[in-house]
Structure formats: structure tokens, C-alpha cells
Design a protein around this motif. Structure first.
Motif, PDB file in Angstrom:
ATOM      1  N   ALA A   1       1.318   6.791  -6.605  1.00 23.15           N
ATOM      2  CA  ALA A   1       0.538   8.039  -7.113  1.00 23.15           C
ATOM      3  C   ALA A   1       1.114   9.413  -7.013  1.00 23.15           C
ATOM      4  N   PHE A   2       1.782   9.365  -5.801  1.00 27.84           N
ATOM      5  CA  PHE A   2       2.367  10.694  -5.534  1.00 27.84           C
ATOM      6  C   PHE A   2       3.367  11.098  -6.545  1.00 27.84           C
ATOM      7  N   ALA A   3       4.326  10.279  -7.309  1.00 30.90           N
ATOM      8  CA  ALA A   3       5.135  10.559  -8.330  1.00 30.90           C
ATOM      9  C   ALA A   3       4.338  10.671  -9.732  1.00 30.90           C
ATOM     10  N   VAL A   4       3.523   9.794  -9.702  1.00 29.07           N
ATOM     11  CA  VAL A   4       2.650  10.095 -11.161  1.00 29.07           C
ATOM     12  C   VAL A   4       2.209  11.425 -11.018  1.00 29.07           C
ATOM     13  N   SER A   5       1.456  11.854 -10.154  1.00 29.99           N
ATOM     14  CA  SER A   5       0.718  13.369 -10.092  1.00 29.99           C
ATOM     15  C   SER A   5       1.904  14.574 -10.300  1.00 29.99           C
ATOM     16  N   VAL A   6       3.209  14.118 -10.351  1.00 29.92           N
ATOM     17  CA  VAL A   6       4.046  15.368 -10.662  1.00 29.92           C
ATOM     18  C   VAL A   6       3.861  15.912 -11.935  1.00 29.92           C
ATOM     19  N   ASP A   7       3.574  15.249 -12.912  1.00 31.06           N
ATOM     20  CA  ASP A   7       3.426  15.932 -14.279  1.00 31.06           C
ATOM     21  C   ASP A   7       2.258  15.100 -15.200  1.00 31.06           C
ATOM     22  N   LEU A   8       1.119  15.623 -15.501  1.00 26.96           N
ATOM     23  CA  LEU A   8       0.289  15.047 -16.176  1.00 26.96           C
ATOM     24  C   LEU A   8       0.565  14.647 -17.827  1.00 26.96           C
TER      25      LEU A   8
ATOM     26  N   ARG B   1       0.896  -1.197   0.100  1.00 29.70           N
ATOM     27  CA  ARG B   1       0.001  -0.136  -0.089  1.00 29.70           C
ATOM     28  C   ARG B   1       0.863   1.259   0.033  1.00 29.70           C
ATOM     29  N   ALA B   2       2.033   1.235   0.929  1.00 30.15           N
ATOM     30  CA  ALA B   2       2.790   2.410   0.758  1.00 30.15           C
ATOM     31  C   ALA B   2       3.656   2.784  -0.539  1.00 30.15           C
TER      32      ALA B   2
ATOM     33  N   ALA C   1      -1.894   3.917  -6.110  1.00 30.41           N
ATOM     34  CA  ALA C   1      -3.122   4.047  -5.548  1.00 30.41           C
ATOM     35  C   ALA C   1      -4.241   5.024  -6.179  1.00 30.41           C
ATOM     36  N   GLU C   2      -5.542   4.610  -5.886  1.00 28.19           N
ATOM     37  CA  GLU C   2      -6.300   5.527  -6.463  1.00 28.19           C
ATOM     38  C   GLU C   2      -7.090   6.100  -5.200  1.00 28.19           C
ATOM     39  N   GLY C   3      -7.004   7.654  -4.890  1.00 27.07           N
ATOM     40  CA  GLY C   3      -7.644   8.301  -4.003  1.00 27.07           C
ATOM     41  C   GLY C   3      -6.802   8.488  -2.801  1.00 27.07           C
ATOM     42  N   ALA C   4      -5.536   8.440  -2.839  1.00 26.84           N
ATOM     43  CA  ALA C   4      -4.583   8.692  -1.969  1.00 26.84           C
ATOM     44  C   ALA C   4      -3.118   8.918  -2.788  1.00 26.84           C
ATOM     45  N   GLY C   5      -2.491  10.135  -2.315  1.00 30.47           N
ATOM     46  CA  GLY C   5      -1.286  10.633  -3.088  1.00 30.47           C
ATOM     47  C   GLY C   5      -1.569  10.961  -4.531  1.00 30.47           C
ATOM     48  N   ASP C   6      -2.750  11.281  -4.876  1.00 28.61           N
ATOM     49  CA  ASP C   6      -3.049  11.582  -6.199  1.00 28.61           C
ATOM     50  C   ASP C   6      -4.037  12.840  -6.204  1.00 28.61           C
ATOM     51  N   HIS C   7      -4.114  13.560  -5.227  1.00 28.15           N
ATOM     52  CA  HIS C   7      -5.125  14.687  -5.163  1.00 28.15           C
ATOM     53  C   HIS C   7      -4.745  15.933  -6.086  1.00 28.15           C
ATOM     54  N   GLY C   8      -3.293  15.992  -6.333  1.00 31.39           N
ATOM     55  CA  GLY C   8      -2.724  17.160  -6.947  1.00 31.39           C
ATOM     56  C   GLY C   8      -2.421  18.255  -6.147  1.00 31.39           C
ATOM     57  N   ASP C   9      -2.688  17.888  -4.780  1.00 33.91           N
ATOM     58  CA  ASP C   9      -2.295  19.282  -3.774  1.00 33.91           C
ATOM     59  C   ASP C   9      -1.134  18.597  -3.013  1.00 33.91           C
ATOM     60  N   LEU C  10      -0.106  19.207  -2.853  1.00 32.77           N
ATOM     61  CA  LEU C  10       1.221  18.664  -2.426  1.00 32.77           C
ATOM     62  C   LEU C  10       0.981  18.223  -1.089  1.00 32.77           C
ATOM     63  N   ALA C  11       0.307  19.243  -0.332  1.00 30.22           N
ATOM     64  CA  ALA C  11       0.201  18.781   1.374  1.00 30.22           C
ATOM     65  C   ALA C  11      -0.623  17.689   1.521  1.00 30.22           C
ATOM     66  N   MET C  12      -1.739  17.611   0.814  1.00 29.78           N
ATOM     67  CA  MET C  12      -2.626  16.203   0.911  1.00 29.78           C
ATOM     68  C   MET C  12      -1.961  15.116   0.448  1.00 29.78           C
ATOM     69  N   ASP C  13      -1.037  15.028  -0.630  1.00 34.06           N
ATOM     70  CA  ASP C  13      -0.410  13.952  -1.209  1.00 34.06           C
ATOM     71  C   ASP C  13       0.640  13.526  -0.357  1.00 34.06           C
TER      72      ASP C  13
END
Length: 408
Positions: free
Chosen positions: A120-127, A113-114, A140-152
Motif C-alpha cells: 500500500a505504501f508503494a502503490v500510493s507513490v503515484d496514482l 500484514r507487513a 492493505a486497505e486503510g494502512a499505508g495508503d493515506h497519501g500522507d507520507l508521515a502517516m503511511d
């Protein structure tokens, strides 16, 4: 004496032969680790202080303590990155930490899971795909992929903390030069640590930076002052300062007499880097295993020259002519924090005209703002160096903009 056996280490971040005067901070970090291991909370810390007082050395000792306790340690020197590159750096470091915690072949559900949250955190770096994930773990879906750095980053810290907890271990993220983090990056780190404290997870961020970092952290998140302590690391005092000079020599069977130590303390004012530099220079002068006051006197010229040519000069060389003039005007007023209006007056300008220059010097790490409207040097004795290096104040002429019709 033999230069090969010289026990002094006047290098950036190099650990001295003997570390003294920092027992309180080392004990506080040890308590932090032990409480997190037991599922209890404890304030983390961000060390603050001028250049050359040993913040980086102390952060390194924290890393040693954490590794001895079986923790995974992630050590980063912050640089001025945009959020995309910050994500890249964090992904690379935290991925490595996860793999050290638990090799892929032994991943449990929490370990996988980690890894998925990290993906997801890395993929959301650059669309548009300019940064691709370097391992074949589905995001993951719904975790680390919000597009908001603090949330991710919060999702990453929680997932990694849960994986570490399952292994009976912890993760310590040690970041030097924290003042170079962007506001959004510092905010993300603080928010992520806040969530791990709420979840009682064994993962934490400990930093070191220039004095303004306490204010920057408070501006980023109002609860930072409750989440962290901000120990001020300064010059060594009393017996601790004397031991910082004499103890490394004693390891090699060399003794400083009291007069020599007294003069060395007067010269260095107890600043750890200065003590190491003076000790290094004295070593090449002294003979017969005893250091006398005359040896320190003779070594002082080489000590001053070395500081001027390296420790101080490398900072001045980065400044533009106008920035140099601002530093020179400050030095003319003395070593204490100086009011912006007073510096502008010495330069023959209005505060509004030189305000941007002051802000640039703060951004470069040459100045910090101890209180509103004031600025101070981030390096001890920098004022005296500036007066030597720039004997006369020269303020560049104001460059007037040409009108567009003139350009036409």
C-alpha cells in the motif's frame, strides 16, 4: 615501508584498523538494541559533526553491532529526493528487510500484514501508475495508503516492527547524511519512530549528519529532542588521538616515537580523517620500523597536497563564482562561525544581497548554521585551504535585470 601493509585508511567512510574514542556512542547503541529487544524504550540517536570526524564509520560500527545481535540492518545514504522517490527507496529497502526477517514461504499473519502495508505504501507513490509494485502482494486497505507520507511510513514501521517482534528480532534503519532529507521525510521518520516507541516495538532509526540536523529535527517535530539524543562527534583528544595514529602501526610492528606523535597531533588537531591521511603518507617515508619526527615533517607536504587536491578541492569545485566569493570572504574572517553581516561587508554587499548565496551553501552542505545569523564551515581547516586556493577575493558584479520594455 611496504605500501601493501599500510594500515591507514584515508577513504570516505572506511573503517580504520583501530576505532578509538567512540566507546560512549557504541555502548549507547548497544543499550538501545538490548532495551528494544526486551520491550523497553530507549532514546535513539542522531550523530552530528563536521566532515571527516568519523560519523559514517561509527554508523557502520552500529550496523555491525546490530547484525551481531541478530537484527536486520537497513543502511541508506540520504540524497535530495522528492517524496515520491523517497517512498520508492524506502519501499525497496524495507521490503528486502522483511524478506530477510521471514521468507515469503514462512510468512505468518503478521509477516503477510507487513507485506501488504508495504505494498500500500508503494502503490500510493503515484496514482497514474508510473511506479508499480514489484511483487504480487495485494495492498492493505486503510494502512499505508493515506497519501500522507508521515502517516503511511508510521503504518509501515508499526507493521514491520510487529513482524520483527514475532520473530524475536529487530530492524535498525541507519541513515547517513540526514541533513539531505526533505523536511517532510525527516518528519515522517521521526513520527514513525515515535509510534514504535509508544508500541514498544524493536524497530528504530539512527542517523548521522552535519551539525544543523539537531535543529532541523526539532523544527520537524517538537518532541524530537525527547525521542533522540544528538551526540556531537568531534576531534579525538589526548590519548585517544595518539592511539588513533600509533595503534594501526603497532598492528604491523611499527612504532611512532613520542616526538613524531606530538608533531602529528599538532598537524592534524586530532581529526580522525586527517590522522588517517597523515599516517598513510608517513608510512611511505619511514624506514626500519620506527617513525621519527623528521619522517612526519617530510610527509607533511604530501599530506597537505593530498588534502588540497581531494578532500578540500572536491567541495570547492562544486561552488559557483559567487559562492566561491562568499567562502573566500568567510575564510578571510577566520575559522570561527561568522556573522552574515560581516561576510557581506567583506564582499562589499548588503546582507540581503548575499543571503540567498549563503542559503545555497548551507543546502549544499558546505556551511552550517550553529546559531541564528551565523554560518561556519562543515570541513575542518577549510578556511586555510580557501586562502591557499583563492588568493584574492573576487566578487562577481551584480547582474541587473532588464526591464520588459527593454527586452521588447
Amino acid at each position: 615501508m611496504d605500501s601493501i601493509s599500510n594500515p591507514y585508511t584515508p577513504n570516505a567512510g572506511a573503517t580504520p584498523e583501530v576505532v578509538v574514542g567512540r566507546d560512549d556512542q557504541l555502548e549507547a547503541f548497544d543499550v538501545l538494541l538490548r532495551r528494544l529487544e526486551r520491550g523497553r524504550t530507549e532514546q535513539s540517536m542522531i550523530l552530528t559533526g563536521l566532515r571527516g570526524v568519523g560519523k559514517t564509520v561509527l554508523l557502520g560500527r552500529f550496523g555491525d553491532l546490530a547484525r551481531t545481535a541478530g537484527w536486520e540492518v537497513v543502511e541508506i545514504e540520504a540524497v535530495k529526493h522528492d517524496d515520491r522517490r523517497f517512498r520508492q527507496a524506502m519501499f525497496s529497502q524495507l521490503k528486502a528487510a522483511l524478506l530477510r526477517l521471514s521468507p515469503r514461504a514462512r510468512w505468518t499473519e503478521r509477516g503477510r500484514r507487513a507485506a501488504e502495508v508495504l505494498s500500500a505504501f508503494a502503490v500510493s507513490v503515484d496514482l497514474d501508475g508510473t511506479f508499480s509494485v514489484s511483487w504480487d502482494v495485494p495492498p492493505a486497505e486503510g494502512a499505508g495508503d493515506h497519501g500522507d507520507l508521515a502517516m503511511d511510513l508510521t503504518d509501515v514501521f508499526v507493521a514491520l516492527g510487529e513482524a520483527a517482534q514475532e520473530q524475536g528480532r529487530g530492524v535498525a534503519l541507519l541513515i547517513d547524511e540526514v541533513q539531505f532529507l526533505g523536511r517532510s521525510q525527516l518528519e515522517a521518520l521521526i513520527q514513525a519512530v515515535h509510534k514504535t516507541v509508544q508500541r514498544k516495538l524493536p524497530i528504530t532509526f539512527v542517523g548521522a549528519g552535519l551539525p544543523q540536523i539537531a535543529e532541523l529535527a526539532g523544527d520537524a517535530k517538537s518532541y524530537a529532542e525527547r525521542l533522540f539524543t544528538f551526540p556531537r562527534i568531534g576531534s579525538l583528544e589526548g590519548e585517544a588521538a595518539r592511539r588513533a595514529l600509533s595503534a594501526p602501526a603497532a598492528v604491523e610492528g611499527v612504532v611512532f616515537d613520542d616526538d613524531a606523535i606530538d608533531l602529528a597531533m599538532e598537524i592534524t588537531q586530532g581529526y580522525p580523517y586527517f590522522i588517517q591521511e597523515l599516517g598513510y603518507q608517513v608510512w611511505s617515508i619511514a624506514q626500519d620500523g620506527v617513525v621519527h619526527r623528521d619522517d612526519v615533517e617530510i610527509a607533511r607536504e604530501a599530506y597537505d597536497a593530498k588534502l588540497d587536491s581531494a578532500f578540500f578541492r572536491v567541495r570547492l569545485d562544486r561552488a559557483t563564482p559567487l559562492q566561491t566569493a562568499y567562502l573566500r570572504a568567510m575564510a578571510e574572517l577566520g575559522p570561527a562561525p561568522q556573522k552574515a553581516a560581516d561576510v557581506a561587508r567583506v564582499m562589499g554587499r548588503e546582507s540581503t544581497q548575499v543571503g540567498p548565496t549563503r542559503a545555497e551553501l548551507v543546502d549544499m552542505g558546505l556551511l552550517y548554521t550553529p546559531e541564528h545569523g551565523y554560518a561556519a564551515f562543515t570541513v575542518p581547516d577549510f578556511d586555510r585551504f580557501i586562502l591557499r586556493a583563492v588568493p584574492e577575493l573576487h566578487v562577481p558584479e551584480i547582474q541587473k535585470r532588464r526591464r520588459r520594455d527593454d527586452e521588447a
